[in-house]
Enzyme design. Structure first.
Site, PDB file in Angstrom:
ATOM      1  N   CYS A 147       0.840  -1.200   0.000  1.00 64.09           N
ATOM      2  CA  CYS A 147       0.000   0.000   0.000  1.00 64.09           C
ATOM      3  C   CYS A 147       0.873   1.247   0.000  1.00 64.09           C
ATOM      4  O   CYS A 147       1.454   1.605   1.032  1.00 64.09           O
ATOM      5  CB  CYS A 147      -0.928  -0.005   1.219  1.00 64.09           C
ATOM      6  SG  CYS A 147      -1.924   1.485   1.371  1.00 64.09           S
ATOM      7  N   CYS A 150      -0.363   4.140   2.209  1.00 66.55           N
ATOM      8  CA  CYS A 150      -0.197   3.860   3.648  1.00 66.55           C
ATOM      9  C   CYS A 150       1.246   4.068   4.097  1.00 66.55           C
ATOM     10  O   CYS A 150       1.504   4.625   5.172  1.00 66.55           O
ATOM     11  CB  CYS A 150      -0.591   2.420   3.952  1.00 66.55           C
ATOM     12  SG  CYS A 150      -2.248   1.940   3.466  1.00 66.55           S
ATOM     13  N   ASP A 151       2.198   3.612   3.287  1.00 68.42           N
ATOM     14  CA  ASP A 151       3.586   3.533   3.727  1.00 68.42           C
ATOM     15  C   ASP A 151       4.559   4.403   2.944  1.00 68.42           C
ATOM     16  O   ASP A 151       5.741   4.467   3.281  1.00 68.42           O
ATOM     17  CB  ASP A 151       4.062   2.076   3.652  1.00 68.42           C
ATOM     18  CG  ASP A 151       3.225   1.142   4.509  1.00 68.42           C
ATOM     19  OD1 ASP A 151       2.794   1.585   5.591  1.00 68.42           O
ATOM     20  OD2 ASP A 151       2.989  -0.004   4.090  1.00 68.42           O
TER      21      ASP A 151
END
Length: 320
Positions: A147, A150-151
């Protein structure tokens, strides 16, 4: 008859019985909830994470009709609020098992509640497919990610790899190019499978590099990812190159681990087979969204599946 189900999140109190229980709060589940309550029946949505599913991990959505551009989390919130406004309920607890008794489906939760329903809609979605190479599991969340939104912020001004060639891989590579110093897109073929819109954006970024006809053989590191072992599929040349992280987007698998093997009729990859009304081979059980066998998996098709499932369930089993 019974089967075990994974845990699901939620709040507040629940009633003893609903007309429809939906497993999964992604776009298919939220659409099914909306069409269910607007059809005059009671609906409970069980979601083990955030409502919206994979939409929450998508930075910007640009192919959902009515929104030229919208954040994934924002669209998720709007869909949930829409369903809630008309009376859909959301609950969170671990599901222990389910039993079929007469015309009811009994869902037993770990908090001691048993929820009865006349119809079940499985809208549990999908999960990222793994590369299955050495080091992938060891370095997940230590440089291996599925992701970018997300990261990605962990890799500011660093060198990262993106594995894949479809829409998700190319879109996420473009997203990462705004954060990382270098993005290397590793694809096993000699051309991308992504839509032209995403390809044009990727090719226009100076800091996106392409490794064609290449596959990752191993992910190496110590406390975190340090390098990738890459093989050229045409020459069989194997080499090691330093990377700070790797993002993997090579496909999806159905999220059906909470169901026993053989319960549903599935395709060779485990996606649930339904008829055109979304009904499975089990009476009163429907499947909608990415969890079912279908050619195109997009937000708009998931929303369509959910609407079709709920509408047909009402007509066929709920006598409305």
């Amino acid at each position: 008859m019974f089967f075990n189900v994974e845990s699901v999140n939620i709040n507040n109190k629940i009633k003893e019985q609903y007309d429809i229980v939906i497993i999964g709060g992604g776009p298919a589940g939220l659409s099914a909830a909306l069409y269910g309550v607007q059809g005059g029946v009671s609906v409970l949505v069980l979601e083990k994470a955030l409502e919206g599913g994979q939409m929450n991990t998508t930075d910007v959505i640009e192919n959902y009709p009515g929104f030229v551009s919208i954040k994934g989390q924002e669209l998720s919130m709007l869909m949930k609020e829409h369903a809630e406004k008309f009376g859909a309920e959301f609950y969170s607890s671990e599901v222990i098992n389910m039993k079929f008794k007469d015309d009811l489906i009994l869902t037993n939760l770990d908090d001691g509640n048993t929820v009865k329903s006349r119809v079940l809609i499985v809208a549990s979605g999908s999960k990222p497919k793994k590369l299955g190479v050495k080091g992938e599991q060891e370095f997940t969340s230590k440089g291996v990610s599925y992701c970018a939104s997300c990261d990605g912020h962990f890799f500011k001004n660093m060198k990262v790899a993106v594995v894949g060639g479809g829409n998700s891989a190319v879109e996420e590579a473009v997203y990462l190019s705004n954060i990382a110093k270098e993005v290397h897109l590793i694809h096993r073929r000699d051309k991308l499978r992504a839509d032209k819109l995403y390809q044009d954006r990727a090719f226009s970024r100076d800091n996106i590099k392409f490794k064609w006809n290449s596959v990752v053989e191993e992910i190496k590191g110590d406390l975190k990812v340090k390098s990738l072992v890459i093989r050229n599929t045409l020459t069989n040349e194997v080499y090691e190159e330093e990377f700070d992280g790797v993002f993997i987007f090579i496909g999806i698998l159905p999220e059906t681990s909470f169901l026993p093997k053989g319960f549903f009729e599935t395709d060779e990859y485990g996606f649930i087979i339904t008829d055109e009304t979304m009904l499975t081979n089990i009476n009163r059980v429907y499947a909608a969204g990415d969890v079912r066998h279908k050619d195109i998996r997009q937000i708009v098709t998931a929303v369509s599946d959910g609407a079709i499932a709920a509408s047909n369930a009402i007509r066929k089993y709920l006598n409305i």
